[in-house]
Scaffold this active site. Structure first.
Site, PDB file in Angstrom:
ATOM      1  N   VAL A   1       0.861  -1.174   0.000  1.00 38.37           N
ATOM      2  CA  VAL A   1       0.000   0.000   0.000  1.00 38.37           C
ATOM      3  C   VAL A   1       0.895   1.221   0.000  1.00 38.37           C
ATOM      4  O   VAL A   1       1.868   1.307   0.761  1.00 38.37           O
ATOM      5  CB  VAL A   1      -0.922   0.026   1.235  1.00 38.37           C
ATOM      6  CG1 VAL A   1      -1.839   1.242   1.198  1.00 38.37           C
ATOM      7  CG2 VAL A   1      -1.748  -1.260   1.323  1.00 38.37           C
ATOM      8  N   CYS A   2       0.571   2.181  -0.870  1.00 36.21           N
ATOM      9  CA  CYS A   2       1.300   3.455  -0.903  1.00 36.21           C
ATOM     10  C   CYS A   2       2.795   3.202  -1.102  1.00 36.21           C
ATOM     11  O   CYS A   2       3.199   2.437  -1.969  1.00 36.21           O
ATOM     12  CB  CYS A   2       0.995   4.228   0.373  1.00 36.21           C
ATOM     13  SG  CYS A   2       1.462   5.972   0.345  1.00 36.21           S
TER      14      CYS A   2
END
Length: 319
Positions: free
Chosen positions: A104-105
């Protein structure tokens, strides 16, 4: 189905929603279908970690003692951009053992640092795409999608994109109805398609330095149905077409034509989501001229036609 183990990697300087968002999705799915997922968290030494918001997370175990999971989740945050070398080594060794490796990210930077994204297509938060592309040239960084799947490796954009990706995995495991139920409980849409743009046209480009060019940007946004040819826009900026096109790209990082395309698409998306207007009317309002022209733009950029986009994203009760 047999329970799927989800292991979230914790480290100092992670963004709390990058880990709690996806885990809430899996936890909700497990409530709906008991035994579907077993959630675990682990840090390098099993010690609590401090997130960017000041929230302290207490892991279940140390990474060294963790069993190989079915889903290995690596969140992002400043700590992911400057990871402990021991964390990178652990991910390099254990990441390939997971059925699904998920970031994520800026967790994508951890995967890239471990060499697990070499030769693969990936994404991250739009603000860090250029940096990742420079630091890891063997990785094909795509700055546009909300999330990207390349084989068994999934990478997602910033913050809430992790929820979108987790919902996609639940839908793959348990079906659309289960994922929709989880999304409703979390009061989020099911679901943004992975190739939906991360950000608006205005955020995707720089604001021009010179007032005439800033005026043109505002004019495009406010009048998507107008004649937005280079000649017309150049006349508005009181520049020759060639000078205008060159200056616009130099100051915004995008050609006038591409900026116009993004503004029109964004405006059409909002109307599909927020109104009951017909596709033909929306196409005319947004400057496409014909429904077919708008359909081609949606399929080319979002991978889905306008009718399907509206079905996914228009609330059940439209104002």
């Amino acid at each position: 189905m047999a329970p799927r183990t989800v292991l979230a990697v914790l480290f100092d300087g992670l963004q709390s929603l990058d880990v709690t968002g996806p885990l809430e999705v899996f936890a909700g799915a497990d409530l709906l279908s008991p035994g579907a997922y077993r959630i675990r968290t682990a840090s390098l030494d099993g010690a609590p970690v401090r997130t960017t918001s000041g929230l302290t997370l207490v892991p279940d175990e140390s990474l060294s003692g963790a069993r190989d999971p079915d889903i290995l989740l690596v969140p992002g945050g400043p700590g992911g951009l400057r990871p402990d070398p021991r964390l990178v080594d652990w991910v390099r060794e254990r990441g390939p053992r997971a059925d699904r490796l998920v970031s994520v990210c800026t967790g994508a930077a951890v995967l890239a640092g471990a060499g697990l994204l070499d030769g693969r297509r990936a994404t991250t938060h739009w603000a860090y795409c250029d940096r990742l592309a420079r630091e890891y040239p063997a990785v094909e960084i795509d700055p546009d999608p909300v999330f990207v799947r390349d084989g068994r490796i999934f990478t997602s954009a910033g913050v809430t994109a992790g929820i979108d990706l987790a919902l996609a995995l639940v839908e793959e495991d348990l079906g659309r109805d289960a994922a929709l139920t989880v999304a409703r409980h979390l009061v989020v849409f099911l679901r943004r398609p992975g190739n939906q743009a991360q950000f608006s046209a205005q955020l995707a480009v720089q604001t021009a330095q010179r007032e005439p060019l800033r005026d043109v940007q505002r004019w495009i946004t406010d009048h998507p149905d107008a004649d937005l040819s280079v000649d017309t826009l150049a006349d508005r900026a009181r520049l020759s077409p060639r000078h205008f096109a060159r200056a616009f790209r130099a100051e915004t990082g995008m050609t006038p034509g591409r900026y116009v395309d993004r503004v029109r698409l964004e405006h059409a998306r909002r109307l599909l989501e927020d109104t009951a207007d017909g596709v033909e009317e929306i196409a005319r309002t947004c400057g496409y001229g014909t429904p077919e022209a708008m359909r081609r733009a949606f399929v080319r950029t979002l991978g889905t036609p306008p009718a399907e986009y509206r079905r996914r994203f228009r609330p059940a009760t439209t104002p």
